[in-house]
Design a protein around this motif. Structure first.
Motif, short mmCIF file in Angstrom:
data_model
loop_
_atom_site.label_atom_id
_atom_site.label_comp_id
_atom_site.label_asym_id
_atom_site.label_seq_id
_atom_site.Cartn_x
_atom_site.Cartn_y
_atom_site.Cartn_z
N MET A 1 22.17 5.26 4.46
CA MET A 1 23.59 5.17 4.22
C MET A 1 24.32 4.43 5.33
O MET A 1 25.28 3.72 5.07
CB MET A 1 24.19 6.56 4.06
CG MET A 1 23.94 7.16 2.70
SD MET A 1 24.93 8.61 2.34
CE MET A 1 24.78 9.60 3.77
N SER A 2 23.89 4.59 6.57
CA SER A 2 24.61 3.89 7.64
C SER A 2 23.93 2.56 7.93
O SER A 2 22.85 2.27 7.42
CB SER A 2 24.65 4.75 8.90
OG SER A 2 23.40 4.75 9.53
N THR B 1 28.97 3.23 -1.22
CA THR B 1 29.23 3.07 -2.64
C THR B 1 27.92 3.12 -3.42
O THR B 1 27.83 3.77 -4.46
CB THR B 1 29.97 1.75 -2.90
OG1 THR B 1 31.19 1.76 -2.17
CG2 THR B 1 30.27 1.57 -4.37
N GLU B 2 26.90 2.43 -2.91
CA GLU B 2 25.59 2.45 -3.57
C GLU B 2 25.00 3.86 -3.55
O GLU B 2 24.40 4.30 -4.52
CB GLU B 2 24.64 1.46 -2.90
CG GLU B 2 25.06 0.01 -3.08
CD GLU B 2 25.19 -0.38 -4.54
OE1 GLU B 2 24.29 -0.02 -5.34
OE2 GLU B 2 26.18 -1.04 -4.89
N VAL C 1 24.22 6.90 -7.04
CA VAL C 1 23.05 7.72 -7.34
C VAL C 1 23.38 9.21 -7.21
O VAL C 1 23.00 10.01 -8.07
CB VAL C 1 21.89 7.35 -6.39
CG1 VAL C 1 20.68 8.25 -6.62
CG2 VAL C 1 21.51 5.89 -6.56
N HIS C 2 24.09 9.57 -6.14
CA HIS C 2 24.40 10.97 -5.86
C HIS C 2 25.88 11.23 -6.16
O HIS C 2 26.72 11.26 -5.27
CB HIS C 2 24.09 11.28 -4.39
CG HIS C 2 22.69 10.94 -4.01
ND1 HIS C 2 21.63 11.76 -4.29
CD2 HIS C 2 22.17 9.86 -3.38
CE1 HIS C 2 20.51 11.21 -3.86
NE2 HIS C 2 20.82 10.04 -3.30
N ARG D 1 31.73 11.18 -0.15
CA ARG D 1 32.86 10.54 -0.82
C ARG D 1 34.12 10.65 0.05
O ARG D 1 34.87 9.69 0.19
CB ARG D 1 33.11 11.20 -2.18
CG ARG D 1 34.19 10.53 -3.00
CD ARG D 1 34.31 11.14 -4.38
NE ARG D 1 33.06 11.28 -5.07
CZ ARG D 1 32.47 10.31 -5.79
NH1 ARG D 1 33.05 9.14 -5.89
NH2 ARG D 1 31.32 10.52 -6.39
N ARG D 2 34.32 11.80 0.66
CA ARG D 2 35.47 11.98 1.54
C ARG D 2 35.38 11.04 2.74
O ARG D 2 36.36 10.41 3.14
CB ARG D 2 35.56 13.42 2.01
CG ARG D 2 36.72 13.69 2.95
CD ARG D 2 36.78 15.16 3.34
NE ARG D 2 37.93 15.40 4.18
CZ ARG D 2 37.88 15.35 5.52
NH1 ARG D 2 36.75 15.09 6.13
NH2 ARG D 2 38.97 15.58 6.22
N GLY D 3 34.19 10.93 3.32
CA GLY D 3 34.00 10.03 4.45
C GLY D 3 34.26 8.59 4.06
O GLY D 3 34.87 7.82 4.82
N MET D 4 33.84 8.21 2.86
CA MET D 4 34.07 6.84 2.40
C MET D 4 35.56 6.60 2.19
O MET D 4 36.08 5.54 2.57
CB MET D 4 33.33 6.57 1.10
CG MET D 4 33.46 5.13 0.66
SD MET D 4 32.77 4.77 -0.95
CE MET D 4 33.96 5.55 -2.00
#
Length: 89
Positions: free
Chosen positions: A1-2, A40-41, A45-46, A53-56
């Motif tokens: 993710m990172s 986003t990717e 999936v999850h 989602r909050r972090g994004m």
């Protein structure tokens, strides 16, 4: 993710404004954009990962603030970064 250190180093080299620049708005926006795309990717999936989602959403908000600042202070740099990152369709 990172993103990895190498990816971050490449982004800094691509978007820096001077030789010792690591924190200009352009660099920060580029790094945030890369992290947002990766998240986003992940969220495709999850779907129920609400913490990510909050972090994004917080990253999107931070990027929006940086873009607003850049538009207010240096419109030519704003339009250049928008075009380079293809943020507006």
């Amino acid at each position: 993710m990172s993103i990895t250190k190498e990816q971050k180093r490449e982004l800094i080299e691509q978007f820096r404004t001077s030789e010792a620049d690591t924190g200009s708005p352009e660099v920060q926006i580029a790094i945030l954009t890369t992290r947002i795309k990766a998240l986003t990717e992940h969220l495709k999936v999850h779907r129920k990962d609400f913490a990510s989602r909050r972090g994004m959403l917080m990253m999107v908000s931070r990027r929006r603030k940086l873009l607003d600042y850049l538009k207010r202070t240096a419109p030519d740099r704003y339009f250049a970064i928008i075009q380079r990152l293809q943020l507006r369709k």
